[in-house]
Structures are given as C-alpha cells and as structure tokens.
Design a protein around this motif. Sequence first.
Motif, PDB file in Angstrom:
ATOM      1  N   HIS A   1       1.087   1.361   3.706  1.00  0.00           N
ATOM      2  CA  HIS A   1       0.704   0.879   5.055  1.00  0.00           C
ATOM      3  C   HIS A   1       0.647  -0.767   4.919  1.00  0.00           C
ATOM      4  O   HIS A   1       0.355  -1.357   3.554  1.00  0.00           O
ATOM      5  N   ALA A   2       1.086  -0.987   6.317  1.00  0.00           N
ATOM      6  CA  ALA A   2       1.002  -2.504   6.701  1.00  0.00           C
ATOM      7  C   ALA A   2      -0.127  -3.005   6.885  1.00  0.00           C
ATOM      8  O   ALA A   2      -0.550  -2.680   8.081  1.00  0.00           O
ATOM      9  N   ASP A   3      -0.955  -4.152   6.475  1.00  0.00           N
ATOM     10  CA  ASP A   3      -1.299  -4.107   7.701  1.00  0.00           C
ATOM     11  C   ASP A   3      -1.916  -6.075   7.490  1.00  0.00           C
ATOM     12  O   ASP A   3      -1.121  -6.979   6.864  1.00  0.00           O
ATOM     13  N   GLY A   4      -1.944  -5.880   8.131  1.00  0.00           N
ATOM     14  CA  GLY A   4      -1.176  -8.075   9.154  1.00  0.00           C
ATOM     15  C   GLY A   4      -1.755  -8.654  10.353  1.00  0.00           C
ATOM     16  O   GLY A   4      -2.249  -8.164  11.155  1.00  0.00           O
TER      17      GLY A   4
ATOM     18  N   GLU B   1      -1.908  -2.010  -4.238  1.00  0.00           N
ATOM     19  CA  GLU B   1      -0.735  -2.715  -3.217  1.00  0.00           C
ATOM     20  C   GLU B   1       0.789  -3.038  -4.104  1.00  0.00           C
ATOM     21  O   GLU B   1       0.957  -2.906  -5.058  1.00  0.00           O
ATOM     22  N   VAL B   2       1.308  -3.835  -3.241  1.00  0.00           N
ATOM     23  CA  VAL B   2       2.735  -4.045  -3.188  1.00  0.00           C
ATOM     24  C   VAL B   2       3.078  -5.092  -3.346  1.00  0.00           C
ATOM     25  O   VAL B   2       3.005  -6.019  -2.234  1.00  0.00           O
TER      26      VAL B   2
ATOM     27  N   SER C   1       0.660  -1.720   0.614  1.00  0.00           N
ATOM     28  CA  SER C   1       0.315  -0.412  -0.082  1.00  0.00           C
ATOM     29  C   SER C   1       0.553   0.529   0.143  1.00  0.00           C
ATOM     30  O   SER C   1       1.965   0.530   1.150  1.00  0.00           O
ATOM     31  N   ARG C   2       1.193   0.906  -1.196  1.00  0.00           N
ATOM     32  CA  ARG C   2       1.443   2.369  -1.163  1.00  0.00           C
ATOM     33  C   ARG C   2       0.525   3.385  -1.395  1.00  0.00           C
ATOM     34  O   ARG C   2      -0.367   3.399  -2.270  1.00  0.00           O
ATOM     35  N   TYR C   3       0.350   4.804  -1.580  1.00  0.00           N
ATOM     36  CA  TYR C   3      -0.352   4.918  -0.750  1.00  0.00           C
ATOM     37  C   TYR C   3      -0.514   6.354  -2.763  1.00  0.00           C
ATOM     38  O   TYR C   3       1.095   6.461  -2.433  1.00  0.00           O
ATOM     39  N   VAL C   4      -1.136   6.557  -2.806  1.00  0.00           N
ATOM     40  CA  VAL C   4      -0.809   7.205  -4.291  1.00  0.00           C
ATOM     41  C   VAL C   4      -1.548   8.905  -3.982  1.00  0.00           C
ATOM     42  O   VAL C   4      -2.712   8.668  -3.748  1.00  0.00           O
ATOM     43  N   ASN C   5      -0.893   9.544  -4.098  1.00  0.00           N
ATOM     44  CA  ASN C   5      -0.396  11.001  -3.286  1.00  0.00           C
ATOM     45  C   ASN C   5      -0.250  10.802  -1.985  1.00  0.00           C
ATOM     46  O   ASN C   5       0.075  10.448  -1.618  1.00  0.00           O
TER      47      ASN C   5
END
Length: 90
Positions: free
Chosen positions: A13-16, A48-49, A29-33
């Motif tokens: 997901h990208a927030d900006g 966070e990526v 950020s990348r989801y875990v699960n």
Amino acid sequence: MLVQSFDARPIHHADGVLDGTRVTRLRLSRYVNTCLGFREGTFLGTVEVDDPAVVRAAERAATAYLAALTDAPTPFHLELFIGPAGEAGP
C-alpha cells in the motif's frame, strides 16, 4: 457478492500526496500475510519498503493512476500488487 481472481504477487500500500501533476510524498509498505488470512485468524501487518527501485515503480504507477482520476492536489492511499521485477499494478 464480489468475486476476484487470485493474484500471487505481494500486496503493498502506498500513501502519499499528489500536487496535481506529480507525487510529492510517498510511503510504500508491504503487507505481511494477507487480508484473507486475517479474516481466518492470522495476523496482518506491514513493513515499510526502502528499495529505491520498488518505490520508484510504485511512484510511477501512482502518478499514472491518479492522473487518470484528477488534476487537483490530493492525498491518496493505493493498494498495489508488485512483482519480482518491480512492476506495479492495481
């Protein structure tokens, strides 16, 4: 009822903020699960990526998607699938 096909790429997901023509702020950020797994009782988290190539791919995708929707300044939250070659898609 909503039916979607399964996509095995990692979910991000990208927030900006879009200034009207370009993305000026972006956190990826990348989801875990998965959200489906969360529904079934597993935890759902994010990390966070910081890989510059992946962040650039997400920024390019976000700019293209948002340009199709608006030319006004706007904050955003996008869900993306990002593959191993760094290609981002909705």
